[in-house]
Design an enzyme around this catalytic site. Structure first.
Site, PDB file in Angstrom:
ATOM      1  N   ASN A   1      -0.601   6.232   4.900  1.00  0.00           N
ATOM      2  CA  ASN A   1      -1.236   5.573   5.774  1.00  0.00           C
ATOM      3  C   ASN A   1      -0.619   5.810   7.279  1.00  0.00           C
ATOM      4  O   ASN A   1       0.230   6.260   7.583  1.00  0.00           O
ATOM      5  CB  ASN A   1      -0.669   4.067   5.587  1.00  0.00           C
ATOM      6  CG  ASN A   1      -1.132   3.332   4.227  1.00  0.00           C
ATOM      7  OD1 ASN A   1      -1.037   3.734   3.216  1.00  0.00           O
ATOM      8  ND2 ASN A   1      -1.796   2.190   4.432  1.00  0.00           N
TER       9      ASN A   1
ATOM     10  N   ASP B   1       0.733  -1.098   0.082  1.00  0.00           N
ATOM     11  CA  ASP B   1      -0.090  -0.076  -0.027  1.00  0.00           C
ATOM     12  C   ASP B   1       0.877   1.139   0.065  1.00  0.00           C
ATOM     13  O   ASP B   1       0.619   2.357  -0.528  1.00  0.00           O
ATOM     14  CB  ASP B   1      -0.863  -0.072   1.053  1.00  0.00           C
ATOM     15  CG  ASP B   1      -2.059   0.954   1.022  1.00  0.00           C
ATOM     16  OD1 ASP B   1      -2.494   1.247   0.065  1.00  0.00           O
ATOM     17  OD2 ASP B   1      -2.765   1.176   2.081  1.00  0.00           O
TER      18      ASP B   1
ATOM     19  N   CYS C   1      -3.538   5.440  -2.183  1.00  0.00           N
ATOM     20  CA  CYS C   1      -3.836   4.527  -3.139  1.00  0.00           C
ATOM     21  C   CYS C   1      -3.792   5.377  -4.442  1.00  0.00           C
ATOM     22  O   CYS C   1      -4.674   6.490  -4.529  1.00  0.00           O
ATOM     23  CB  CYS C   1      -5.308   3.977  -2.681  1.00  0.00           C
ATOM     24  SG  CYS C   1      -6.064   3.102  -4.305  1.00  0.00           S
TER      25      CYS C   1
HETATM   26  N1  COA Z   1      -1.920  -9.819 -13.700  1.00  0.00           N
HETATM   27  C1  COA Z   1      -1.603  -9.596 -14.962  1.00  0.00           C
HETATM   28  N2  COA Z   1      -2.293  -9.524 -16.056  1.00  0.00           N
HETATM   29  C2  COA Z   1      -3.674  -9.544 -15.904  1.00  0.00           C
HETATM   30  C3  COA Z   1      -4.038  -9.657 -14.676  1.00  0.00           C
HETATM   31  C4  COA Z   1      -3.372  -9.737 -13.376  1.00  0.00           C
HETATM   32  N3  COA Z   1      -3.827  -9.821 -12.350  1.00  0.00           N
HETATM   33  N4  COA Z   1      -5.489  -9.577 -14.786  1.00  0.00           N
HETATM   34  C5  COA Z   1      -5.761  -9.254 -16.078  1.00  0.00           C
HETATM   35  N5  COA Z   1      -4.650  -9.537 -16.613  1.00  0.00           N
HETATM   36  C6  COA Z   1      -4.579  -9.131 -18.230  1.00  0.00           C
HETATM   37  C7  COA Z   1      -5.472 -10.213 -18.776  1.00  0.00           C
HETATM   38  O1  COA Z   1      -4.621 -11.511 -19.128  1.00  0.00           O
HETATM   39  C8  COA Z   1      -5.847  -9.551 -20.234  1.00  0.00           C
HETATM   40  O2  COA Z   1      -4.666  -9.674 -20.963  1.00  0.00           O
HETATM   41  P1  COA Z   1      -4.643  -9.908 -22.451  1.00  0.00           P
HETATM   42  O3  COA Z   1      -5.427  -8.564 -23.189  1.00  0.00           O
HETATM   43  O4  COA Z   1      -3.377 -10.001 -23.100  1.00  0.00           O
HETATM   44  O5  COA Z   1      -5.601 -10.937 -22.776  1.00  0.00           O
HETATM   45  C9  COA Z   1      -5.970  -8.208 -19.860  1.00  0.00           C
HETATM   46  O6  COA Z   1      -5.219  -8.035 -18.590  1.00  0.00           O
HETATM   47  C10 COA Z   1      -7.118  -7.420 -19.395  1.00  0.00           C
HETATM   48  O7  COA Z   1      -7.980  -8.611 -18.692  1.00  0.00           O
HETATM   49  P2  COA Z   1      -9.305  -8.284 -17.803  1.00  0.00           P
HETATM   50  O8  COA Z   1      -9.656  -9.229 -17.163  1.00  0.00           O
HETATM   51  O9  COA Z   1     -10.244  -7.584 -18.950  1.00  0.00           O
HETATM   52  O10 COA Z   1      -8.796  -7.082 -16.833  1.00  0.00           O
HETATM   53  P3  COA Z   1      -9.373  -5.658 -16.690  1.00  0.00           P
HETATM   54  O11 COA Z   1      -8.409  -4.766 -17.552  1.00  0.00           O
HETATM   55  O12 COA Z   1     -10.781  -5.493 -16.603  1.00  0.00           O
HETATM   56  O13 COA Z   1      -8.503  -5.173 -15.266  1.00  0.00           O
HETATM   57  C11 COA Z   1      -7.752  -5.700 -13.156  1.00  0.00           C
HETATM   58  C12 COA Z   1      -9.195  -5.610 -14.133  1.00  0.00           C
HETATM   59  C13 COA Z   1      -8.672  -6.017 -11.692  1.00  0.00           C
HETATM   60  C14 COA Z   1      -6.924  -6.698 -13.491  1.00  0.00           C
HETATM   61  C15 COA Z   1      -7.208  -4.432 -12.977  1.00  0.00           C
HETATM   62  O14 COA Z   1      -8.188  -3.301 -12.793  1.00  0.00           O
HETATM   63  C16 COA Z   1      -6.350  -4.318 -11.938  1.00  0.00           C
HETATM   64  O15 COA Z   1      -5.387  -5.009 -11.944  1.00  0.00           O
HETATM   65  N6  COA Z   1      -6.788  -3.384 -10.858  1.00  0.00           N
HETATM   66  C17 COA Z   1      -5.815  -3.133  -9.707  1.00  0.00           C
HETATM   67  C18 COA Z   1      -5.909  -1.840  -8.989  1.00  0.00           C
HETATM   68  C19 COA Z   1      -5.283  -1.778  -7.833  1.00  0.00           C
HETATM   69  O16 COA Z   1      -4.063  -2.334  -7.681  1.00  0.00           O
HETATM   70  N7  COA Z   1      -5.392  -0.796  -6.897  1.00  0.00           N
HETATM   71  C20 COA Z   1      -4.562  -0.699  -5.804  1.00  0.00           C
HETATM   72  C21 COA Z   1      -5.040  -1.583  -4.749  1.00  0.00           C
HETATM   73  S1  COA Z   1      -6.155  -0.718  -3.860  1.00  0.00           S
HETATM   74 ZN    ZN Z   2      -4.729   1.986   2.239  1.00  0.00          ZN
END
Ligand code: COA
Ligand code: ZN
Length: 284
Positions: A248, A15, A239
């Site tokens: 934090n 975080d 974040c």
């Molecule tokens: N690690 C690596 N690649 C990932 C992945 C992961 N955890 N999750 C999805 N992907 C890849 C998929 O394989 C896909 O690749 P491709 O286009 O080559 O096939 C692509 O990303 C899109 O996948 P999708 O399932 O549609 O994901 P998305 O674009 O809707 O994103 C999350 C969803 C959740 C993966 C993304 O928004 C994310 O990682 N968010 C995290 C935010 C964060 O960490 N916030 C801070 C913490 S509070």
């Molecule tokens: Zn936090």
């Protein structure tokens, strides 16, 4: 009633660092994590297997986790948003995972591009796989005290999401003041309905110190029976999906306050300060 011991969950390497723009070298992250564990922190959240483009700072998760010289008795949870993240976490040797959703739809959408319901659906196979592999599991409820996009958050929504994560099989649920807007009274308003549905031992409080109220809020949590608190060494963090979220609650502030109350944490304050100084030196 003050507990004899409080569990401090160190979230600085995740975080904390995820909100720092300057990319920290992988080896420095590993050293920071090892210093925190050596300082006596029982849980050190190590990194995040999210989409690398979502959090570029933690794009080296696949390298960081296997490089840590793990201390017996210490847990190193990693964030996992979906099965793709879970596959990566397993390949890197994770022993514990954390899934994360929110109490506000607007934040869930911005952060993980899912509705709250979709996120719970996505986490079900993740938590099952983790439990089948013997991993410890944690679930986060972000924006429990307020949302940067939608403002007010209903305490009933917090309780519903926390209970749903618990029912999925999460060993611990961390209720987060992601943007640091809580006042001590809010801690009771948000946690009381939840405590009617879940034991305090399963809950953690995740506080940010945006308005300098984090310790007052921790005190309110302690009075409600909460004995697990998240904190970040040196107060790093925030974040990237929560505009205006600064640090934090600093681990050193939390630990020294707890020790002052005669509550044990197992943390060596001098060693913790060294870990904080080390990561600060890597960020400047
Ligand atoms: N690690 C690596 N690649 C990932 C992945 C992961 N955890 N999750 C999805 N992907 C890849 C998929 O394989 C896909 O690749 P491709 O286009 O080559 O096939 C692509 O990303 C899109 O996948 P999708 O399932 O549609 O994901 P998305 O674009 O809707 O994103 C999350 C969803 C959740 C993966 C993304 O928004 C994310 O990682 N968010 C995290 C935010 C964060 O960490 N916030 C801070 C913490 S509070
Ligand atoms: Zn936090």
């Amino acid at each position: 009633m003050t507990p004899a011991r409080v569990n401090v969950v160190e979230v600085g390497p995740r975080d904390g660092l995820q909100n720092e723009a300057a990319i920290v070298p992988t080896a420095a992250k590993v050293q920071f994590i090892e210093m925190l564990a050596a300082a006596g922190l029982p849980v050190v959240e190590a990194t995040s297997f999210v989409h690398p483009a979502a959090v570029p700072q933690l794009a080296d998760a696949d390298q960081v986790l296997p490089a840590i010289a793990r201390r017996p008795g210490v847990r190193y949870p990693v964030l996992v948003p979906n099965m793709r993240g879970m596959e990566r976490a397993i390949a890197a040797g994770a022993d514990a995972i954390a899934v994360f959703t929110a109490a506000s739809e607007a934040f869930a959408q911005a952060n993980i591009r899912m509705t709250i319901a979709e996120s719970l659906e996505a986490f079900a196979p993740v938590v099952s796989a983790a439990r089948a592999a013997g991993m410890w599991t944690r679930g986060y409820v972000s924006t429990a005290f307020g949302c940067p996009y939608q403002g007010e958050v209903d305490p009933a929504a917090v309780a519903d999401v926390a209970v749903a994560l618990h029912e999925l099989g999460c060993d611990q649920i961390s209720v987060g003041d992601t943007i640091g807007v809580a006042e001590p009274d809010d801690v009771g308003h948000v946690l009381s309905p939840l405590l009617a549905r879940m034991p305090a031992e399963r809950l953690a409080l995740h506080l940010h110190d945006t308005r300098g109220r984090a310790i007052d809020n921790a005190e309110a949590g302690l009075h409600l029976g909460i004995t697990t608190f998240d904190a970040s060494a040196s107060g790093l963090g925030g974040c990237p999906f929560a505009p205006g979220a600064p640090g934090n609650l600093a681990t050193e502030t939390l630990v020294s306050w707890l020790h002052g109350l005669g509550i044990e944490t197992g943390v060596d304050e001098a060693a913790l300060l060294e870990a904080s100084a080390y990561i600060r030196s890597q960020l400047s």
